[in-house]
Design an enzyme around this catalytic site. Structure first.
Site, PDB file in Angstrom:
ATOM      1  CB  THR A 140      -0.895   0.005   1.259  1.00 43.59           C
ATOM      2  OG1 THR A 140      -1.499   1.287   1.410  1.00 43.59           O
ATOM      3  CG2 THR A 140      -0.092  -0.276   2.536  1.00 43.59           C
ATOM      4  CG  ASP A 141      -1.123   4.941  -1.005  1.00 42.31           C
ATOM      5  OD1 ASP A 141      -1.658   4.312  -0.062  1.00 42.31           O
ATOM      6  OD2 ASP A 141      -1.742   5.791  -1.683  1.00 42.31           O
ATOM      7  CD  GLU A 142      -3.213   3.312   4.523  1.00 37.80           C
ATOM      8  OE1 GLU A 142      -2.953   3.104   5.718  1.00 37.80           O
ATOM      9  OE2 GLU A 142      -4.348   3.200   4.043  1.00 37.80           O
ATOM     10  CE1 TYR A 182      -3.310  -2.837   5.803  1.00 45.26           C
ATOM     11  CE2 TYR A 182      -3.216  -0.484   5.359  1.00 45.26           C
ATOM     12  CZ  TYR A 182      -3.262  -1.787   4.904  1.00 45.26           C
ATOM     13  OH  TYR A 182      -3.246  -2.039   3.552  1.00 45.26           O
ATOM     14  CE  LYS A 225       0.060  -4.664   2.984  1.00 36.99           C
ATOM     15  NZ  LYS A 225      -0.335  -6.011   2.449  1.00 36.99           N
TER      16      LYS A 225
HETATM   17  P1  NAD Z   1      -9.744  -7.499   2.347  1.00 39.27           P
HETATM   18  O1  NAD Z   1      -9.730  -7.264   3.818  1.00 39.27           O
HETATM   19  O2  NAD Z   1     -10.966  -7.220   1.567  1.00 39.27           O
HETATM   20  O3  NAD Z   1      -9.342  -9.023   2.049  1.00 39.27           O
HETATM   21  C1  NAD Z   1      -8.327  -9.683   2.728  1.00 39.27           C
HETATM   22  C2  NAD Z   1      -8.450 -11.191   2.432  1.00 39.27           C
HETATM   23  O4  NAD Z   1      -7.365 -11.864   3.087  1.00 39.27           O
HETATM   24  C3  NAD Z   1      -9.736 -11.815   2.954  1.00 39.27           C
HETATM   25  O5  NAD Z   1     -10.297 -12.675   1.983  1.00 39.27           O
HETATM   26  C4  NAD Z   1      -9.288 -12.606   4.193  1.00 39.27           C
HETATM   27  O6  NAD Z   1     -10.095 -13.724   4.457  1.00 39.27           O
HETATM   28  C5  NAD Z   1      -7.873 -12.986   3.785  1.00 39.27           C
HETATM   29  N1  NAD Z   1      -7.011 -13.240   4.954  1.00 39.27           N
HETATM   30  C6  NAD Z   1      -6.841 -12.435   6.051  1.00 39.27           C
HETATM   31  N2  NAD Z   1      -5.992 -13.010   6.917  1.00 39.27           N
HETATM   32  C7  NAD Z   1      -5.592 -14.183   6.343  1.00 39.27           C
HETATM   33  C8  NAD Z   1      -4.693 -15.209   6.751  1.00 39.27           C
HETATM   34  N3  NAD Z   1      -4.052 -15.152   7.922  1.00 39.27           N
HETATM   35  N4  NAD Z   1      -4.512 -16.269   5.931  1.00 39.27           N
HETATM   36  C9  NAD Z   1      -5.167 -16.350   4.747  1.00 39.27           C
HETATM   37  N5  NAD Z   1      -6.041 -15.412   4.314  1.00 39.27           N
HETATM   38  C10 NAD Z   1      -6.235 -14.342   5.105  1.00 39.27           C
HETATM   39  O7  NAD Z   1      -8.504  -6.675   1.799  1.00 39.27           O
HETATM   40  P2  NAD Z   1      -8.319  -5.872   0.430  1.00 39.27           P
HETATM   41  O8  NAD Z   1      -8.839  -4.504   0.598  1.00 39.27           O
HETATM   42  O9  NAD Z   1      -8.804  -6.713  -0.689  1.00 39.27           O
HETATM   43  O10 NAD Z   1      -6.727  -5.762   0.387  1.00 39.27           O
HETATM   44  C11 NAD Z   1      -5.961  -6.798  -0.240  1.00 39.27           C
HETATM   45  C12 NAD Z   1      -4.491  -6.414  -0.188  1.00 39.27           C
HETATM   46  O11 NAD Z   1      -4.281  -5.184  -0.878  1.00 39.27           O
HETATM   47  C13 NAD Z   1      -3.934  -6.189   1.222  1.00 39.27           C
HETATM   48  O12 NAD Z   1      -2.620  -6.722   1.259  1.00 39.27           O
HETATM   49  C14 NAD Z   1      -3.912  -4.677   1.390  1.00 39.27           C
HETATM   50  O13 NAD Z   1      -2.902  -4.289   2.278  1.00 39.27           O
HETATM   51  C15 NAD Z   1      -3.598  -4.253  -0.028  1.00 39.27           C
HETATM   52  N6  NAD Z   1      -4.065  -2.902  -0.419  1.00 39.27           N
HETATM   53  C16 NAD Z   1      -5.370  -2.550  -0.255  1.00 39.27           C
HETATM   54  C17 NAD Z   1      -5.825  -1.303  -0.701  1.00 39.27           C
HETATM   55  C18 NAD Z   1      -7.273  -0.889  -0.573  1.00 39.27           C
HETATM   56  O14 NAD Z   1      -7.620   0.214  -0.954  1.00 39.27           O
HETATM   57  N7  NAD Z   1      -8.171  -1.721  -0.047  1.00 39.27           N
HETATM   58  C19 NAD Z   1      -4.924  -0.420  -1.290  1.00 39.27           C
HETATM   59  C20 NAD Z   1      -3.576  -0.802  -1.434  1.00 39.27           C
HETATM   60  C21 NAD Z   1      -3.172  -2.060  -1.006  1.00 39.27           C
HETATM   61  O1  TDX Z   2     -16.803   6.115   7.782  1.00 40.81           O
HETATM   62  C1  TDX Z   2     -15.737   6.584   7.380  1.00 40.81           C
HETATM   63  N1  TDX Z   2     -15.601   7.957   7.274  1.00 40.81           N
HETATM   64  C2  TDX Z   2     -14.459   8.548   6.830  1.00 40.81           C
HETATM   65  O2  TDX Z   2     -14.390   9.793   6.762  1.00 40.81           O
HETATM   66  C3  TDX Z   2     -14.616   5.755   7.001  1.00 40.81           C
HETATM   67  C4  TDX Z   2     -14.724   4.265   7.122  1.00 40.81           C
HETATM   68  C5  TDX Z   2     -13.481   6.372   6.549  1.00 40.81           C
HETATM   69  N2  TDX Z   2     -13.388   7.732   6.469  1.00 40.81           N
HETATM   70  C6  TDX Z   2     -12.172   8.354   5.915  1.00 40.81           C
HETATM   71  C7  TDX Z   2     -10.845   7.845   6.456  1.00 40.81           C
HETATM   72  C8  TDX Z   2      -9.924   7.975   5.259  1.00 40.81           C
HETATM   73  O3  TDX Z   2      -9.414   9.305   5.174  1.00 40.81           O
HETATM   74  O4  TDX Z   2     -12.162   8.003   4.522  1.00 40.81           O
HETATM   75  C9  TDX Z   2     -10.833   7.739   4.051  1.00 40.81           C
HETATM   76  C10 TDX Z   2     -10.754   6.322   3.496  1.00 40.81           C
HETATM   77  O5  TDX Z   2     -10.886   5.429   4.592  1.00 40.81           O
HETATM   78  P1  TDX Z   2     -10.744   3.837   4.431  1.00 40.81           P
HETATM   79  O6  TDX Z   2     -11.720   3.338   3.418  1.00 40.81           O
HETATM   80  O7  TDX Z   2     -10.754   3.232   5.780  1.00 40.81           O
HETATM   81  O8  TDX Z   2      -9.312   3.711   3.719  1.00 40.81           O
HETATM   82  P2  TDX Z   2      -7.823   4.129   4.168  1.00 40.81           P
HETATM   83  O9  TDX Z   2      -7.678   4.215   5.630  1.00 40.81           O
HETATM   84  O10 TDX Z   2      -7.417   5.275   3.309  1.00 40.81           O
HETATM   85  O11 TDX Z   2      -7.029   2.787   3.696  1.00 40.81           O
HETATM   86  C11 TDX Z   2      -7.367   2.135   2.456  1.00 40.81           C
HETATM   87  O12 TDX Z   2      -6.435   2.453   1.447  1.00 40.81           O
HETATM   88  C12 TDX Z   2      -5.131   1.963   1.595  1.00 40.81           C
HETATM   89  C13 TDX Z   2      -7.419   0.621   2.621  1.00 40.81           C
HETATM   90  O13 TDX Z   2      -8.368   0.288   3.615  1.00 40.81           O
HETATM   91  C14 TDX Z   2      -6.079   0.058   2.948  1.00 40.81           C
HETATM   92  O14 TDX Z   2      -6.134  -1.371   2.999  1.00 40.81           O
HETATM   93  C15 TDX Z   2      -5.117   0.463   1.889  1.00 40.81           C
HETATM   94  O15 TDX Z   2      -3.815   0.067   2.223  1.00 40.81           O
END
Ligand code: NAD
Ligand code: TDX
Length: 333
Positions: A122-124, A149, A153
């Site tokens: 992630t960019d975080e 988190y 990562k």
């Molecule tokens: P998500 O929470 O929707 O899915 C995570 C999946 O991993 C689930 O299916 C869960 O069952 C599985 N999992 C969790 N713990 C596990 C374990 N111990 N063993 C096997 N499986 C396990 O997450 P997401 O939003 O799809 O994110 C996927 C990946 O992308 C993560 O690595 C996250 O850090 C990265 N990422 C997410 C975002 C975003 O915006 N959501 C952005 C950048 C990077």
């Molecule tokens: O109810 C809400 N109200 C609100 O203002 C929630 C749930 C979030 N927020 C804000 C927090 C953040 O500034 O919105 C923004 C986005 O929040 P999230 O969806 O929780 O994402 P963020 O914390 O930015 O992280 C996401 O992007 C990077 C993913 O969850 C991560 O897995 C990924 O690494």
């Protein structure tokens, strides 16, 4: 590459990636390894033909299970993680276990079996930028994670880098910005607000609402990951982003407008502790080296489709809504 393992393939981004591979790479067989935590859902893989995918329910920390699976694989794409910042603040323990220990377990198996490894991050890991800073994150930006988190990562990224340099593991890393699209868990910002409106609950905005996220459609994340898996240089990091910077309040107002609500029909709630101000990705390296381009460049239309998906797939999320909101209510959010 004929046989790939996708960890976390039943989650939001992982399942979108599996669908992308099945549709776009006909010769590839996928083995999904997923623990099915609260965030995993087998329905996310509905429609994938049996002869294209095997599903294994299991934990990435289970070294024996992982070793057996890696023995027959050409590559692993590692999405599995605990992924929600707010959850990591309430209880960081599962984040350390899955994100750090789980990645370590996979790297050890990749080392033993010489399997090509792509790590999803992630960019975080780069911390945050000021609102008035013209800079964006690049592959050279120093690591400065803020939350439990993002620090786990960042730890996992560092393990991957060390396993490349010390043991010669054939790995790449990608750090992507905020994804949106179908099948995202309703704890996350965009689906939380859409499903709030659909349930007659007022959307909730943290802090002053001016925090900026750099949005990318999850299908564009998938195509970028595939481009890196095929053409990325071993040991390199690639940032994935689609020039999608938007403030939270702008995104919320776009949702409200699209769903026929007034622009102020939401609640301001307690800010997230340590809330990162702004994320922004400079994707030049990925574009120049691998020629990757995003297909979803119109955020308004991507958001409209995402709203339609939640409207049309109520049974997919309805069961989780009450518990998700109860958890937020306890945190004053
Ligand atoms: P998500 O929470 O929707 O899915 C995570 C999946 O991993 C689930 O299916 C869960 O069952 C599985 N999992 C969790 N713990 C596990 C374990 N111990 N063993 C096997 N499986 C396990 O997450 P997401 O939003 O799809 O994110 C996927 C990946 O992308 C993560 O690595 C996250 O850090 C990265 N990422 C997410 C975002 C975003 O915006 N959501 C952005 C950048 C990077
Ligand atoms: O109810 C809400 N109200 C609100 O203002 C929630 C749930 C979030 N927020 C804000 C927090 C953040 O500034 O919105 C923004 C986005 O929040 P999230 O969806 O929780 O994402 P963020 O914390 O930015 O992280 C996401 O992007 C990077 C993913 O969850 C991560 O897995 C990924 O690494």
């Amino acid at each position: 590459m004929k046989n790939i393992i996708v960890t976390g393939g039943a989650g939001f981004i992982g399942s979108n990636f599996v669908h992308w591979v099945v549709e776009n790479r006909p010769g590839v067989h996928v083995t999904v390894l997923d623990k099915l935590t609260y965030a995993g859902n087998l329905e996310n893989l509905a429609g994938v033909p049996d002869d294209r995918m095997d599903f294994v329910r299991g934990d990435i920390c289970d070294a024996g299970l992982v070793d057996g699976l890696f023995a027959g694989a050409d590559a692993v794409v590692h999405f599995a993680a605990e992924s929600h910042n707010d959850n990591s603040i309430a209880d960081p323990a599962p984040f350390v276990r899955t994100n750090v220990e789980g990645t370590f377990t996979l790297l050890e198996a990749a080392r033993r079996h010489d399997v090509r490894f792509h790590h999803i991050s992630t960019d975080e890991v780069y911390g945050d930028l000021a609102l008035d800073d013209p800079a964006r994150f690049t592959e050279e930006t120093p690591y400065r994670p803020s939350s439990p988190y993002s620090s786990t990562k960042a730890s996992s990224d560092l393990l991957v880098r060390a396993w490349v340099r010390t043991y010669g593991v054939r790995a790449t890393i990608s750090n992507c910005s905020n994804n949106y699209g179908p099948r995202q868990h309703i704890e996350k910002f965009i689906p939380r607000q859409i499903t709030n409106v659909l349930c007659g609950i007022r959307p909730k905005l943290y802090g002053d609402g001016r925090n900026v996220r750099d949005w990318i459609h999850t299908e564009d994340h998938s195509s970028a990951v595939w481009a890196i898996l095929e053409g990325g240089r071993i040991g390199e990091t690639y940032l994935i982003g689609a020039d999608g910077e938007r403030s939270n309040i702008d995104v919320l107002r776009a949702i409200l407008a699209e769903m026929g609500k007034a622009p102020d029909d939401f609640d301001w709630v307690r800010d997230r502790p340590g809330h990162d101000r702004r994320y922004a990705i400079d994707p030049t390296k990925l574009r120049r080296e691998l020629g990757w381009r995003p297909a979803h460049v119109d955020f308004a239309s991507g958001l409209r489709d995402t709203i339609a998906w939640y409207r049309d797939n109520r049974p997919w999320w309805e069961g989780a809504k009450e518990a998700t909101e109860a958890k937020y209510a306890k945190q004053g959010q």
